[in-house]
Design an enzyme around this catalytic site. Structure first.
Site, PDB file in Angstrom:
ATOM      1  N   GLY A 181      42.661  73.876   5.200  1.00 23.28           N
ATOM      2  CA  GLY A 181      43.852  73.417   4.488  1.00 23.28           C
ATOM      3  C   GLY A 181      45.065  74.320   4.663  1.00 23.28           C
ATOM      4  O   GLY A 181      46.059  74.174   3.957  1.00 23.28           O
ATOM      5  N   LYS A 214      37.625  64.787   0.243  1.00 29.06           N
ATOM      6  CA  LYS A 214      37.804  65.663  -0.930  1.00 29.06           C
ATOM      7  C   LYS A 214      38.194  64.840  -2.166  1.00 29.06           C
ATOM      8  O   LYS A 214      37.787  63.690  -2.285  1.00 29.06           O
ATOM      9  CB  LYS A 214      38.822  66.761  -0.609  1.00 29.06           C
ATOM     10  CG  LYS A 214      38.449  67.545   0.657  1.00 29.06           C
ATOM     11  CD  LYS A 214      39.244  68.821   0.830  1.00 29.06           C
ATOM     12  CE  LYS A 214      38.813  69.491   2.128  1.00 29.06           C
ATOM     13  NZ  LYS A 214      39.451  70.782   2.340  1.00 29.06           N
ATOM     14  N   GLU A 260      34.896  75.218  -0.901  1.00 29.27           N
ATOM     15  CA  GLU A 260      35.487  74.895  -2.219  1.00 29.27           C
ATOM     16  C   GLU A 260      34.393  74.828  -3.288  1.00 29.27           C
ATOM     17  O   GLU A 260      34.625  75.199  -4.440  1.00 29.27           O
ATOM     18  CB  GLU A 260      36.276  73.583  -2.116  1.00 29.27           C
ATOM     19  CG  GLU A 260      37.575  73.792  -1.326  1.00 29.27           C
ATOM     20  CD  GLU A 260      38.058  72.598  -0.536  1.00 29.27           C
ATOM     21  OE1 GLU A 260      37.639  71.460  -0.821  1.00 29.27           O
ATOM     22  OE2 GLU A 260      38.859  72.806   0.402  1.00 29.27           O
ATOM     23  N   HIS A 288      30.206  73.561   0.937  1.00 30.82           N
ATOM     24  CA  HIS A 288      31.620  73.665   1.318  1.00 30.82           C
ATOM     25  C   HIS A 288      32.241  74.858   0.596  1.00 30.82           C
ATOM     26  O   HIS A 288      31.888  75.150  -0.547  1.00 30.82           O
ATOM     27  CB  HIS A 288      32.345  72.363   0.948  1.00 30.82           C
ATOM     28  CG  HIS A 288      33.724  72.304   1.530  1.00 30.82           C
ATOM     29  ND1 HIS A 288      34.784  72.957   0.959  1.00 30.82           N
ATOM     30  CD2 HIS A 288      34.199  71.698   2.638  1.00 30.82           C
ATOM     31  CE1 HIS A 288      35.856  72.755   1.707  1.00 30.82           C
ATOM     32  NE2 HIS A 288      35.528  71.992   2.728  1.00 30.82           N
ATOM     33  N   GLU A 298      33.059  76.653   9.040  1.00 30.82           N
ATOM     34  CA  GLU A 298      34.418  76.459   8.541  1.00 30.82           C
ATOM     35  C   GLU A 298      34.960  77.799   8.037  1.00 30.82           C
ATOM     36  O   GLU A 298      34.679  78.198   6.897  1.00 30.82           O
ATOM     37  CB  GLU A 298      34.417  75.460   7.385  1.00 30.82           C
ATOM     38  CG  GLU A 298      33.952  74.082   7.778  1.00 30.82           C
ATOM     39  CD  GLU A 298      34.544  73.010   6.859  1.00 30.82           C
ATOM     40  OE1 GLU A 298      35.218  72.121   7.379  1.00 30.82           O
ATOM     41  OE2 GLU A 298      34.355  73.108   5.639  1.00 30.82           O
ATOM     42  N   ASN A 353      36.174  64.629   5.591  1.00 29.17           N
ATOM     43  CA  ASN A 353      35.927  65.018   4.202  1.00 29.17           C
ATOM     44  C   ASN A 353      37.172  64.652   3.395  1.00 29.17           C
ATOM     45  O   ASN A 353      38.202  65.314   3.513  1.00 29.17           O
ATOM     46  CB  ASN A 353      35.662  66.540   4.167  1.00 29.17           C
ATOM     47  CG  ASN A 353      35.521  67.071   2.758  1.00 29.17           C
ATOM     48  OD1 ASN A 353      35.476  66.309   1.791  1.00 29.17           O
ATOM     49  ND2 ASN A 353      35.459  68.388   2.642  1.00 29.17           N
ATOM     50  N   SER A 392      41.511  72.847   9.490  1.00 30.86           N
ATOM     51  CA  SER A 392      42.797  72.408  10.039  1.00 30.86           C
ATOM     52  C   SER A 392      42.674  71.728  11.407  1.00 30.86           C
ATOM     53  O   SER A 392      43.539  71.868  12.269  1.00 30.86           O
ATOM     54  CB  SER A 392      43.787  73.578  10.111  1.00 30.86           C
ATOM     55  OG  SER A 392      44.059  74.067   8.813  1.00 30.86           O
TER      56      SER A 392
HETATM   57  P1  PGA Z   1      41.136  70.790   6.508  1.00 30.30           P
HETATM   58  O1  PGA Z   1      39.769  70.814   5.678  1.00 30.30           O
HETATM   59  O2  PGA Z   1      40.862  70.010   7.765  1.00 30.30           O
HETATM   60  O3  PGA Z   1      42.126  70.123   5.604  1.00 30.30           O
HETATM   61  O4  PGA Z   1      41.482  72.204   6.815  1.00 30.30           O
HETATM   62  C1  PGA Z   1      38.521  70.977   6.311  1.00 30.30           C
HETATM   63  C2  PGA Z   1      37.427  70.972   5.291  1.00 30.30           C
HETATM   64  O5  PGA Z   1      37.633  71.467   4.190  1.00 30.30           O
HETATM   65  O6  PGA Z   1      36.312  70.476   5.559  1.00 30.30           O
END
Ligand code: PGA
Length: 264
Positions: free
Chosen positions: A183, A20, A107, A105, A177, A18, A223
């Protein structure tokens, strides 16, 4: 609890990146080209997918064309067209040759206020277009610490899946997730991931029957990096990973894919 330990042979693991809100057209194209040329030895063992921003979808799609790497959008809208300023519909994505989409997601839920209700419409719309949605669920730190992780994830799933037929399962991927792991550098322990994946599997099997429930791929996200991928991918019911930050470097992303191959 259902017997789930053997089903990892059902399908290849899916390693999804992803991207982003990152990368210019030139950067995204360059990363896609690197993945295209360097992933050849991996693609017979695992499936690879990247999710660039809308503006780079076409460039990335062209760069990986014919390689077997799939390309996903990071969002989409269920109405095919009309007075929805600023939106991109699943129908438009399909027209571009994009058959995958990330939905729900954290976010999108937290920053853009997408509710369970909106997401249920989106999931139905994407499946109705014949797309493959990667639908994300996961609890916040506060919810985990208060012991509500399982009930939060179960409720998110119920809201998303309630209007769907078992037939939807063939295109559906679910990503667990935990919000506190996205993140942050914090990762769910392999045991925490396995426990939640078993719960999600059980929910799917209760809803659609064991065979269908077993067939849905479940990804872990939060992560994930090359250093922790093998352990997470080695857990029962972990059929792949959804990778954010570590998917922006070709070598790191491909090392995660290589870890997937080693667990099979
Ligand atoms: P990250 O993000 O690997 O940077 O923690 C995962 C995601 O948001 O799908």
């Amino acid at each position: 609890m259902l017997e789930t330990g053997k089903r990892n042979d059902v399908a290849k693991q899916l390693i999804a990146g992803n991207w982003k809100l990152n990368l210019t057209v030139a950067e995204a194209t360059g990363l896609a080209q690197s993945l295209a040329t360097e992933s050849e030895g991996l693609l017979h063992r695992c499936d690879l997918l990247v999710a660039p921003g809308f503006l780079t979808l076409e460039a990335v799609r062209s760069a990986v064309l014919g390689t077997g790497i799939n390309v996903a959008a990071q969002n989409g809208y269920h109405e095919p067209k009309g007075a929805f300023t600023g939106e991109v519909s699943f129908a438009q994505l399909c027209d571009l040759g994009i058959q995958w989409v990330i939905l729900g997601h954290s976010e999108r839920r937290a920053v853009f206020g997408e509710t369970d209700e909106v997401l249920a419409h989106k999931l139905k719309g994407a499946l109705g277009c014949g797309m493959h949605p990667i639908f994300c669920v996961g609890e916040s730190l506060e919810q985990r610490e208060s012991g509500a992780a399982s009930s939060v994830v179960t409720a998110q799933l119920a809201a998303a899946l309630s209007g769907l037929t078992p037939d939807s399962a063939k295109n559906l991927v679910i990503a667990y997730e935990p919000v506190w792991a996205i993140g942050t550098g914090l990762t769910a322990s392999p045991a925490q991931a396995a426990e939640m994946h078993a719960l999600i599997r059980e929910e799917l099997s209760k809803r659609w029957g064991q065979e269908t429930g077993q067939s849905v791929r479940l990804l872990y996200g939060g992560s994930v990096k090359a250093a922790n991928a093998a352990e997470l991918l080695g857990q029962a019911n972990v059929d792949g990973v959804l990778v954010g930050g570590a998917s922006l470097q070709a070598a790191e992303f491909l090392a995660i894919a290589a870890a997937s191959c080693e667990t099979r």
